[in-house]
Design a protein around this motif. Structure first.
Motif: not given
Lengths: 338, 112
Positions: A51-55, A12-16, A324-328
Motif C-alpha cells: 500500500v505504502q509503495e503506491g497509495a 491509478l491515483t489511490v487514496t485509502v 462508464p468513467a474511462p478511469l485509466l
C-alpha cells in the motif's frame, strides 16, 4: 489494502481512507492465520508495504458525507480536506457478533468465558493462559456458531471462518497447555478450504482434540469457578453435561458499523443479512447498485483473509476495466475505507 | 418393592466428568486411529453383523469416548471381524484392531 495496492500498481491515483489510526483492521489483532499458522502480522506487513509503495493513506477518517457529482464523488471527513474520486471502493469489513446477546452462554455474566478474538489476543500476548482465579485450565471448551446460523440472533448465514479458527485455536491451546483436554462443540464442521480438513484431522490425531456434535444450550458457573455446560451429544442422541475451566465462544461476523453507515450514505442495497448486496454474486461480485461504487472483502459477506485478498484483486480489476468513467485515462482513482 | 404408584426415571444425561473413560484412553493410546473417526457411519452401513443384530460401530466409538460402556461388553461380541468396515472407512480407522483392543480393554478394566 490489497485493492489499493493493485490499483496503484495499475497506474491509478489511490487514496485509502481509514477510520482508525492504523491499517489492517482485524488482521492487526490476529495471532496466527489458518490453516498454515502463519503470523497475521507477517501478512499485514506485506500488505502495508504494498500500500505504502503506491497509495496515499489517510488515517482517522470520520466520513461525514459523500457527495455525488458529474465527475464522481466528494468524500467529506471531519479530519481531512474533502477527497475527490471518480470511483469508490467500499471495504468497510465486519464487526464481531456481540456475544453478550447469547445470554445463555454467560459471557459478561460469568468469569472464564472469552471470545475467539480475545483468545487470539491472549495467544499473541505470550502471557501464560490462566483462569481468572490464576489456575492453569485443565479443560477448555470451544463453542462454534456463536451468532451464526442463528435466526434468533438475526443471522441466518454461516460466518465460514470460525470452524477452522476453532480447530487452529484448539491446537494452539494443546501446544501451550499439553495437560489440558480440549472440547469443540459444533453443529457441522465446515472445512471448506484447502488444508482445513487436514488441520482438523491433525487436531484429532496428533492433538487429541475432542469434537462433540451439538450446539451448546447453556453454560452455568459452579461455585469453584468452573463452568457447567449442557449440550445434546447428537451422535448419541443423549443430553450431556460436563465442566470446563475456560470457555471460548467462536464469535461470528456481522456487517461493521462502518458498513452500515457508508451504505446508508451512498444508498447501497443490502442483503437480508445486512451485508452489502453485489450487483451479481456470480458475474459482478464487486459492483453495487450505484455506478462507480464498488465493494470488496467482508462488507459483502463473511470472508477469510485469503478470500478477502482475492476479492480485493477482483475489485481492482473491475474498477480498472469499468465503464462508464474511462478511469485509466483520467488517472484519478480513489479508494475509500471507513 | 412397595408400589407407591409412581416410578423414578434414571438420568439420561451423559455425566461426562463422572463417567469411567479408561477404555477410551486405552484405545486412544493403543489404536490411535480411534481418535480420527468422524462419525460418518460408513462402517455401520456396510456392517454384516449390524444388518441382523443391534451392532453399530459408529455409535460404539462415540459412546466409548463419552465413557458410556454399559452395553459395550455385550455389543462388541457381535462383531465377526469380517473387515468390511475397515475397507469402507474413509478415514483409515483400523477398525479390526479397534475391536480387538476393545476386547483387551474390557478384560483389563473389568470390575472383578
Amino acid at each position: 489494502m490489497e485493492a489499493a495496492a493493485t490499483l496503484a500498481a495499475g497506474g491509478l491515483t489511490v487514496t485509502v481512507m481509514e477510520k482508525t489510526d492504523h491499517l489492517g483492521g482485524h488482521l492487526a489483532d490476529w495471532y496466527h492465520l489458518f490453516p498454515d499458522r502463519r503470523p497475521g502480522r507477517e501478512v499485514l506487513q506485506l500488505l502495508t508495504k504494498r500500500v505504502q509503495e503506491g497509495a496515499s493513506v489517510l488515517l482517522n477518517c470520520d466520513v461525514t458525507d459523500i457527495e455525488r457529482n458529474k465527475e464522481g464523488f466528494v468524500i467529506h471527513t471531519r479530519q481531512h480536506p474533502p477527497v475527490e474520486a471518480q470511483a469508490l471502493l467500499v471495504a468497510t469489513g465486519f464487526d464481531l457478533f456481540e456475544v453478550r446477546k447469547k445470554e445463555e452462554y454467560g459471557y459478561g455474566i460469568y468469569d472464564n468465558i472469552i471470545t475467539s478474538a480475545e483468545l487470539e489476543k491472549m495467544l499473541s500476548g505470550g502471557q501464560p493462559l490462566l483462569t481468572t482465579r490464576g489456575t492453569v485450565p485443565r479443560r477448555v471448551g470451544f463453542v462454534h456458531c456463536v451468532g451464526s446460523r442463528d435466526a434468533k440472533a438475526g443471522n441466518l448465514y454461516c460466518s465460514r471462518v470460525c470452524c477452522i479458527t476453532a480447530v487452529k485455536q484448539a491446537i494452539e491451546i494443546r501446544e501451550r497447555l499439553p495437560q489440558a483436554e480440549v472440547f469443540s462443540f459444533y453443529m457441522d464442521l465446515r472445512m471448506y478450504g484447502m488444508g482445513f480438513e487436514e488441520l482438523y484431522k491433525e487436531a484429532q490425531e496428533k492433538w487429541a482434540v475432542n469434537f462433540i456434535r451439538g450446539r451448546l444450550s447453556e453454560a452455568f458457573e459452579n461455585q469453584d469457578g468452573t463452568l457447567m455446560l449442557k449440550v445434546e451429544d447428537t451422535l448419541t442422541a443423549r443430553p450431556l453435561r460436563m465442566n470446563v475451566d475456560l470457555l471460548v465462544l467462536m464469535a461470528g461476523m456481522v456487517p461493521s458499523a462502518g458498513t452500515k453507515e457508508i451504505s446508508r450514505m451512498l444508498g447501497l442495497e443490502l442483503e437480508e443479512s445486512r451485508f452489502i448486496r453485489p450487483r451479481d454474486r456470480h458475474m459482478s461480485p464487486n459492483r453495487t447498485n450505484i455506478p462507480g461504487v464498488f465493494i470488496a472483502g467482508s462488507c459483502t459477506a463473511p470472508m477469510s483473509v485469503a478470500d478477502t485478498i482475492a476479492d480485493a484483486r477482483g475489485a481492482a480489476v473491475e474498477i480498472m476495466t469499468s465503464p462508464p468513467a474511462p478511469l485509466l485515462e483520467r488517472r484519478g482513482e480513489k479508494g475509500v475505507r471507513s | 418393592m412397595i408400589n407407591f404408584g409412581y416410578t423414578i426415571n434414571t438420568d439420561r444425561q451423559i455425566d461426562y466428568d463422572n463417567n469411567d473413560r479408561r477404555i477410551a484412553a486405552f484405545l486412544s493410546e493403543h489404536e490411535p486411529t480411534f481418535r480420527i473417526c468422524i462419525s460418518c457411519g460408513t462402517c455401520t452401513a456396510t456392517c454384516s453383523a449390524g444388518n441382523f443384530t443391534y451392532f453399530n460401530l459408529r455409535e460404539m466409538i462415540v459412546m466409548l469416548k463419552r465413557g458410556e460402556t454399559r452395553q459395550l461388553k455385550e455389543d462388541v461380541t457381535k462383531c465377526m471381524l469380517c473387515g468390511k468396515c475397515q475397507m469402507a472407512c474413509p478415514r483409515g480407522v483400523n477398525t479390526r484392531n479397534l475391536i480387538l483392543s476393545i476386547h483387551r480393554a474390557i478384560e483389563r478394566f473389568e470390575q472383578p
